[in-house]
Design a protein around this motif. Structure first.
Motif, PDB file in Angstrom:
ATOM      1  N   GLY A 772      41.360  47.674  30.236  1.00 35.05           N
ATOM      2  CA  GLY A 772      40.239  46.744  30.375  1.00 35.05           C
ATOM      3  C   GLY A 772      40.118  45.626  31.251  1.00 35.05           C
ATOM      4  O   GLY A 772      41.347  44.742  31.163  1.00 35.05           O
ATOM      5  N   LYS A 773      39.155  45.449  32.101  1.00 31.85           N
ATOM      6  CA  LYS A 773      39.113  44.298  33.129  1.00 31.85           C
ATOM      7  C   LYS A 773      39.135  42.915  32.509  1.00 31.85           C
ATOM      8  O   LYS A 773      37.903  42.936  31.613  1.00 31.85           O
ATOM      9  CB  LYS A 773      38.135  44.856  34.120  1.00 31.85           C
ATOM     10  CG  LYS A 773      37.741  43.744  35.029  1.00 31.85           C
ATOM     11  CD  LYS A 773      36.562  43.958  36.037  1.00 31.85           C
ATOM     12  CE  LYS A 773      36.226  43.030  36.975  1.00 31.85           C
ATOM     13  NZ  LYS A 773      35.029  43.507  37.850  1.00 31.85           N
ATOM     14  N   PRO A 774      39.702  42.100  32.867  1.00 27.75           N
ATOM     15  CA  PRO A 774      39.770  40.881  32.064  1.00 27.75           C
ATOM     16  C   PRO A 774      38.642  39.893  33.133  1.00 27.75           C
ATOM     17  O   PRO A 774      38.429  40.499  34.240  1.00 27.75           O
ATOM     18  CB  PRO A 774      41.092  40.264  32.427  1.00 27.75           C
ATOM     19  CG  PRO A 774      41.629  40.814  33.561  1.00 27.75           C
ATOM     20  CD  PRO A 774      40.854  42.294  33.582  1.00 27.75           C
ATOM     21  N   CYS A 775      38.298  38.944  32.442  1.00 28.96           N
ATOM     22  CA  CYS A 775      37.199  37.945  33.113  1.00 28.96           C
ATOM     23  C   CYS A 775      37.952  36.824  33.913  1.00 28.96           C
ATOM     24  O   CYS A 775      37.313  36.263  34.947  1.00 28.96           O
ATOM     25  CB  CYS A 775      36.285  37.447  32.349  1.00 28.96           C
ATOM     26  SG  CYS A 775      36.914  36.070  31.127  1.00 28.96           S
ATOM     27  N   LEU A 776      39.279  36.820  33.535  1.00 24.87           N
ATOM     28  CA  LEU A 776      39.893  35.571  34.110  1.00 24.87           C
ATOM     29  C   LEU A 776      41.515  35.733  34.074  1.00 24.87           C
ATOM     30  O   LEU A 776      41.624  36.563  32.894  1.00 24.87           O
ATOM     31  CB  LEU A 776      39.474  34.235  33.569  1.00 24.87           C
ATOM     32  CG  LEU A 776      40.359  32.669  33.920  1.00 24.87           C
ATOM     33  CD1 LEU A 776      39.978  32.531  35.377  1.00 24.87           C
ATOM     34  CD2 LEU A 776      39.980  31.829  32.987  1.00 24.87           C
ATOM     35  N   SER A 799      38.172  42.422  41.754  1.00 25.60           N
ATOM     36  CA  SER A 799      37.564  41.093  41.744  1.00 25.60           C
ATOM     37  C   SER A 799      37.397  40.425  40.801  1.00 25.60           C
ATOM     38  O   SER A 799      36.483  39.480  40.119  1.00 25.60           O
ATOM     39  CB  SER A 799      35.848  41.348  42.158  1.00 25.60           C
ATOM     40  OG  SER A 799      35.839  42.102  43.449  1.00 25.60           O
ATOM     41  N   VAL A 800      38.510  40.170  40.128  1.00 29.74           N
ATOM     42  CA  VAL A 800      38.718  39.316  39.043  1.00 29.74           C
ATOM     43  C   VAL A 800      39.186  37.945  39.289  1.00 29.74           C
ATOM     44  O   VAL A 800      40.123  37.739  40.151  1.00 29.74           O
ATOM     45  CB  VAL A 800      39.687  39.928  38.048  1.00 29.74           C
ATOM     46  CG1 VAL A 800      39.899  38.984  36.724  1.00 29.74           C
ATOM     47  CG2 VAL A 800      39.245  41.226  37.498  1.00 29.74           C
ATOM     48  N   PRO A 801      38.616  36.866  38.925  1.00 31.72           N
ATOM     49  CA  PRO A 801      39.053  35.357  39.348  1.00 31.72           C
ATOM     50  C   PRO A 801      40.319  35.227  38.723  1.00 31.72           C
ATOM     51  O   PRO A 801      40.684  35.418  37.657  1.00 31.72           O
ATOM     52  CB  PRO A 801      38.090  34.525  38.911  1.00 31.72           C
ATOM     53  CG  PRO A 801      37.040  35.224  37.776  1.00 31.72           C
ATOM     54  CD  PRO A 801      37.319  36.763  38.072  1.00 31.72           C
ATOM     55  N   PHE A 802      41.177  34.497  39.500  1.00 31.66           N
ATOM     56  CA  PHE A 802      42.633  34.089  38.759  1.00 31.66           C
ATOM     57  C   PHE A 802      43.234  33.132  39.701  1.00 31.66           C
ATOM     58  O   PHE A 802      42.913  32.824  40.730  1.00 31.66           O
ATOM     59  CB  PHE A 802      43.395  35.273  38.724  1.00 31.66           C
ATOM     60  CG  PHE A 802      44.001  35.833  40.128  1.00 31.66           C
ATOM     61  CD1 PHE A 802      45.293  35.402  40.549  1.00 31.66           C
ATOM     62  CD2 PHE A 802      43.134  36.732  40.873  1.00 31.66           C
ATOM     63  CE1 PHE A 802      45.572  35.998  41.895  1.00 31.66           C
ATOM     64  CE2 PHE A 802      43.741  37.343  42.130  1.00 31.66           C
ATOM     65  CZ  PHE A 802      44.837  36.654  42.649  1.00 31.66           C
ATOM     66  N   ILE A 803      44.246  32.348  39.032  1.00 33.36           N
ATOM     67  CA  ILE A 803      44.852  31.352  39.687  1.00 33.36           C
ATOM     68  C   ILE A 803      46.522  31.419  39.486  1.00 33.36           C
ATOM     69  O   ILE A 803      46.818  32.254  38.807  1.00 33.36           O
ATOM     70  CB  ILE A 803      44.578  29.858  39.303  1.00 33.36           C
ATOM     71  CG1 ILE A 803      45.091  29.707  37.733  1.00 33.36           C
ATOM     72  CG2 ILE A 803      42.975  29.589  39.190  1.00 33.36           C
ATOM     73  CD1 ILE A 803      44.990  28.371  37.028  1.00 33.36           C
ATOM     74  N   PHE A 804      47.093  30.953  40.431  1.00 35.13           N
ATOM     75  CA  PHE A 804      48.664  31.055  40.635  1.00 35.13           C
ATOM     76  C   PHE A 804      49.206  29.592  40.089  1.00 35.13           C
ATOM     77  O   PHE A 804      48.567  28.601  40.313  1.00 35.13           O
ATOM     78  CB  PHE A 804      49.285  31.290  41.918  1.00 35.13           C
ATOM     79  CG  PHE A 804      48.956  32.911  42.242  1.00 35.13           C
ATOM     80  CD1 PHE A 804      49.791  33.848  41.537  1.00 35.13           C
ATOM     81  CD2 PHE A 804      48.360  33.264  43.455  1.00 35.13           C
ATOM     82  CE1 PHE A 804      49.625  35.192  41.880  1.00 35.13           C
ATOM     83  CE2 PHE A 804      48.246  34.293  43.741  1.00 35.13           C
ATOM     84  CZ  PHE A 804      48.990  35.472  43.017  1.00 35.13           C
ATOM     85  N   ALA A 805      50.368  29.554  39.231  1.00 35.28           N
ATOM     86  CA  ALA A 805      51.183  28.698  39.029  1.00 35.28           C
ATOM     87  C   ALA A 805      52.288  28.652  39.628  1.00 35.28           C
ATOM     88  O   ALA A 805      53.120  29.884  39.302  1.00 35.28           O
ATOM     89  CB  ALA A 805      51.027  28.488  37.535  1.00 35.28           C
ATOM     90  N   THR A 806      53.220  27.768  39.778  1.00 28.71           N
ATOM     91  CA  THR A 806      54.523  27.632  40.535  1.00 28.71           C
ATOM     92  C   THR A 806      55.179  26.454  40.454  1.00 28.71           C
ATOM     93  O   THR A 806      54.444  25.381  40.361  1.00 28.71           O
ATOM     94  CB  THR A 806      54.327  28.084  42.124  1.00 28.71           C
ATOM     95  OG1 THR A 806      55.923  28.239  42.439  1.00 28.71           O
ATOM     96  CG2 THR A 806      53.653  27.241  42.763  1.00 28.71           C
ATOM     97  N   ALA A 835      41.554  23.075  35.352  1.00 24.34           N
ATOM     98  CA  ALA A 835      40.072  23.302  35.239  1.00 24.34           C
ATOM     99  C   ALA A 835      39.647  23.591  36.653  1.00 24.34           C
ATOM    100  O   ALA A 835      38.813  24.584  36.906  1.00 24.34           O
ATOM    101  CB  ALA A 835      39.555  22.210  34.525  1.00 24.34           C
ATOM    102  N   ASN A 836      39.949  22.799  37.293  1.00 24.12           N
ATOM    103  CA  ASN A 836      39.458  22.573  38.826  1.00 24.12           C
ATOM    104  C   ASN A 836      39.861  23.904  39.501  1.00 24.12           C
ATOM    105  O   ASN A 836      39.253  24.536  40.419  1.00 24.12           O
ATOM    106  CB  ASN A 836      39.983  21.357  39.787  1.00 24.12           C
ATOM    107  CG  ASN A 836      39.502  20.175  39.229  1.00 24.12           C
ATOM    108  OD1 ASN A 836      38.451  20.150  38.617  1.00 24.12           O
ATOM    109  ND2 ASN A 836      40.073  19.135  39.617  1.00 24.12           N
ATOM    110  N   ALA A 837      41.158  24.188  39.252  1.00 23.96           N
ATOM    111  CA  ALA A 837      41.493  25.729  39.963  1.00 23.96           C
ATOM    112  C   ALA A 837      40.635  26.856  39.572  1.00 23.96           C
ATOM    113  O   ALA A 837      40.483  27.612  40.405  1.00 23.96           O
ATOM    114  CB  ALA A 837      43.050  25.852  39.613  1.00 23.96           C
ATOM    115  N   ILE A 838      40.456  27.017  38.061  1.00 21.95           N
ATOM    116  CA  ILE A 838      39.615  28.099  37.495  1.00 21.95           C
ATOM    117  C   ILE A 838      38.319  28.009  38.321  1.00 21.95           C
ATOM    118  O   ILE A 838      37.574  28.863  38.594  1.00 21.95           O
ATOM    119  CB  ILE A 838      39.608  28.034  36.115  1.00 21.95           C
ATOM    120  CG1 ILE A 838      41.218  28.113  35.752  1.00 21.95           C
ATOM    121  CG2 ILE A 838      38.889  28.955  35.407  1.00 21.95           C
ATOM    122  CD1 ILE A 838      41.168  28.293  33.901  1.00 21.95           C
TER     123      ILE A 838
END
Length: 845
Positions: A772-776, A799-806, A835-838
């Motif tokens: 199932g496609k996630p929203c985030l 086309s799902v919004p996401f962020i990377f952490a490293t 929050a800003n990244a999302i």
């Protein structure tokens, strides 16, 4: 003729001043055995009991005292906690018709000693007076004012003609540093007394017995009737006086004295020396108040010493900061230290300082010849002393007189390594000292009234000595600072010697890899600690519980990091976790039993199991088997049939009526860490007989001790704060560390996300997306031997919004080229970063 070698100061030092068999006549002494039968008594008991001492010996205590007095004396004896304690009973009607008495009781070996003296009514030692002068002590602006006030206060309490504050020097000589006296009494202020004036055995008694009173130097004393045995009167208030000391006081013209010891850190710092020119005995109450005051003064002096030590510690901290911030691995350790040589020299007042490292030396201050330095280093390397070493007369210490001794008199050595030694050498020039001795300090050897021994000198007029070849003595605070400097240099500098040799022999590429790895691990550990803080605070009931839980978890994590560091971040023993945690948490380690083969864990498994075992032990102590006096814990592990490590935790000796209804963060660590972080299994059962926990760890996270090592991936660790306005659709978190993943889950849940799915690997994440496609999505880039690029490409396609952490800058840069529109955050980050990244991610879709 007498052999002059046999007539020396040891005559005084060997005198058994605690076994004189007599007491002073202003009181009486009774000695009882454990059955409260009188075994010894001073001969003057007949003045109080109308019976001779001989006739009273063998009688029970009831023959001497009423029932009420007997009970009070017994209670006083019971209240004694230490062998040198004594208890006082004031203004007690001991013998009807004989007036009020003051009673002092103490234990001497197997003897119970009771001493009595007539009570004296005085206002000098009231507790109101004591309270007032206590307040004045803390108001003294400096040390000299403090000591001057102390002499005045002790005079007010005791009423002696002269009260002196007498301080011991390092050579055990003493100096009068403050004085309060009647106007017609000669001053002794500033006079120095040789160590022989107070022999070693007398100083030992001063440590044990705070007050010592001599009522009349002409008192012949009263014999003690005790059969063949001589009583040990070390703690006695009535103990009579050595003939040599009486002669000493008579030569001084003194008729009565009292001393009150000043003890600091278990050592005899000094004493109050009180003189009277007529017979005089202060009341037992006055002596008791004097003791309390002396102990208060000792605390005040120690407090001011502590302030000096605090200043020294701050100076050492500043040096530490300078060294840490300026240390360069591209140059030698010696060159690193030379930069700070002047600063290290200024820390401890001296004329010159020599820095010696790896055979090189540098001089700060006045010049010292290379030949003198090499000869001095040679002798220091032959010395048995390993710690801080200080002398104030260098010529007495040197094996042969060097030219160095002609220019310098004092030396302080701070060793920095074992032989051949690296060291700091502080040097001081001679400072001619004028010492005002109270008479010639060299006692003449002659036949005196007390036989073949040193006769006390008869003159106490000031006798000046010009001491040559001595430097200013090294003070306590300077020696403390030297210890601090030593610790700083050992911790920050000397440990880098091996690192320096390794770094200079390594290629630049290898250095870059090591630096990057260190940077990653620091970021990860900061993130992990941040997550632990966050989750602990969310479940703790009060501040104390929070501090206890947080401290335990961080300490457990610190131990894991320390053990892994010792193993160069390779495999580390499972047994080490159990031994370390049991020793730190369990109150009775013997009640925790363990058995199993010698297993080495990967760094990731070692950290995970450290936290799990810490939580299990903590729960056992607070709620489980180790809370009960009869409870125990059995820990076993073995290699299962499928090759996994089977780890069993069984609590015994406790009854569980029902499983706990509340699951805190500790329970989450226990039940979810192994499955999430290691891909294993965890089964937790609350049986009626105790908790049973079973964990299965896959083979790629451990080895038997004889196995060859394998490569292991490091674990990413982050902290995830708050996010922007949420929706309630499915959210994917890809993170291979359970604690961080749980932290993210909690943050997102608090913002309204209700359907949160965790994945620890790329394959798991792709399955979640397929279902199932996630929203985030929040993706950790580094996943051990893998990375999250495939998951990112799949999310882009959907086309799902996401962020990377490293935690790696370089890896982040690579992914920024691959995913130019995806926001990135670097570990450690805060909630606003997430929050800003999302928000950016949602706007870019």
């Amino acid at each position: 003729m007498y052999d002059s070698q046999e007539i020396n100061i040891s005559n005084c030092e060997r005198e058994p001043i605690h076994l004189l068999g007599r007491i002073q006549s202003f009181g009486l002494l009774l000695c009882f055995n454990a059955d409260w039968t009188l075994t010894a008594a001073s001969e003057n008991v007949s003045d109080f009991f109308d019976a001779s001492a001989q006739s009273l010996i063998g009688q029970p205590i009831e023959r001497l005292f009423s029932e009420s007095v007997k009970i009070k004396i017994r209670r006083a004896i019971v209240g004694l906690e230490h062998s040198d304690d004594s208890e006082r009973l004031l203004n007690l009607e001991v013998i009807p018709g004989k007036g009020k008495m003051d009673v002092a009781v103490h234990i001497s070996g197997d003897d119970l000693i009771v001493e009595l003296e007539p009570s004296q009514v005085t206002e000098k030692a009231s507790f109101q007076t004591l309270r007032r002068i206590h307040q004045e002590v803390a108001l003294a602006q400096d040390f000299n004012e403090l000591i001057a006030r102390a002499a005045r206060h002790m005079s007010l309490i005791t009423g002696y003609d002269r009260v002196m504050v007498y301080r011991f020097h390092a050579d055990q000589s003493g100096e009068v540093i403050a004085e309060q006296r009647n106007i017609d009494v000669e001053s002794y202020l500033g006079l120095r007394y040789p160590a022989s004036d107070i022999p070693a055995q007398a100083r030992a008694l001063y440590l044990r017995n705070l007050t010592r009173v001599i009522a009349d130097v002409n008192d012949p004393g009263v014999p003690i009737r005790s059969g063949q045995r001589t009583l040990d009167l070390s703690i006695s208030t009535l103990r009579t006086v050595s003939p040599i000391h009486l002669e000493y006081l008579q030569n001084m013209g003194v008729q009565a004295t009292m001393s009150v010891s000043i003890r600091i850190d278990g050592k005899l710092w000094g004493l109050f020396a009180c003189h009277n020119y007529s017979p005089y005995v202060p009341s037992l109450q006055q002596r008791s108040v004097a003791e309390v005051y002396a102990e208060t003064l000792a605390l005040e002096i120690r407090s001011r010493m502590f302030e000096e030590e605090r200043i020294a510690s701050e100076q050492a901290r500043q040096l530490h900061l300078r060294l840490v911030t300026s240390l360069e691995t591209s140059v030698s350790l010696f060159d690193n230290l030379v930069v700070h040589a002047q600063k290290m020299h200024q820390l401890i007042p001296s004329d010159s300082m020599v820095l010696v490292v790896a055979g090189e030396f540098h001089v700060s201050g006045d010049p010292v010849s290379s030949e003198d330095i090499q000869l001095l280093i040679q002798q220091l390397n032959q010395s048995e002393s390993r710690g801080i070493f200080a002398v104030d007369c260098l010529s007495d210490w040197l094996y042969e007189r060097l030219t160095l001794a002609d220019r310098y008199a004092g030396m302080l050595v701070v060793p920095l390594s074992r032989r051949p030694r690296d060291m700091l050498i502080y040097l001081r020039k001679e400072q001619a000292q004028t010492v005002n001795w109270a008479g010639n300090p060299e006692k003449p050897v002659e036949l005196g009234p007390n036989g073949i021994r040193l006769t006390p000198r008869k003159s106490f007029e000031a006798w000046k000595e010009i001491r040559r070849g001595y430097s200013e003595p090294w003070t306590r605070s300077e020696l403390f600072l030297a210890e601090q400097v030593k610790s700083v240099l050992l911790e920050v500098i000397v440990r880098n010697l091996d690192e320096y040799k390794r770094v200079v022999s390594s290629a630049q590429q290898q250095k870059d890899v090591l630096i990057h790895e260190l940077n990653h691990r620091v970021r990860n550990i900061l993130g992990l600690m941040s997550s632990i803080v966050s989750q602990t605070s969310s479940v703790s009931g009060d501040v104390n519980e929070y501090k206890s839980m947080l401290g335990g978890r961080i300490q457990s994590l610190a131990v894991a990091q320390s053990k892994l560091t010792e193993k160069n971040w390779s495999y580390a023993p499972l047994r080490t976790i159990i031994e370390t945690e049991v020793e730190a948490i369990a109150t009775l380690p013997a009640r925790v039993r363990s058995s199993g083969p010698e297993i080495d864990l990967t760094p990731k498994a070692f950290t995970t199991l450290t936290l799990v075992i810490h939580e299990l032990l903590t729960n056992a102590v607070k709620y489980g088997a180790l809370k009960s006096s009869s409870g125990s814990v059995q820990i076993d592990w073995k290699i299962g049939t499928a090759g996994s490590l089977e780890f069993h935790w069984q609590e015994l000796g406790v009854t569980i009526e029902a499983p706990p209804t509340h699951r805190g963060f500790g329970s989450v660590i226990i039940s979810r860490s192994v499955p999430h972080d290691l891909g294993g299994d965890a089964r937790i059962e609350y049986q009626r007989t105790g908790l049973l926990a079973t964990f299965s760890i896959p083979p790629d996270h451990f080895r038997l001790s004889d196995d060859l090592p394998v490569d292991n991936a490091s674990t990413g660790v982050t902290e995830f704060p708050s996010a922007p306005t949420p929706n309630t659709d499915k959210v994917l978190i890809l993170e291979d560390n359970m604690i961080i993943a749980f932290d993210i889950e909690q943050v997102l849940a608090s913002l309204g996300y209700q359907n949160i799915v965790l994945a620890a690997s790329v394959s798991e994440a792709l399955k979640v997306i397929e279902q199932g496609k996630p929203c985030l999505a929040v993706l950790d880039i580094n996943l051990g031997t893998d990375n999250s690029e495939p998951v990112g490409r799949e999310l882009l396609a959907l086309s799902v919004p996401f962020i990377f952490a490293t935690g790696y800058n370089e890896q982040g840069s690579l992914f920024q080229r691959l995913f130019p529109k995806v926001p990135f955050v670097e570990k450690p980050f805060d909630k606003s970063d997430i929050a800003n990244a999302i928000r950016q991610a949602e706007q870019s879709v």
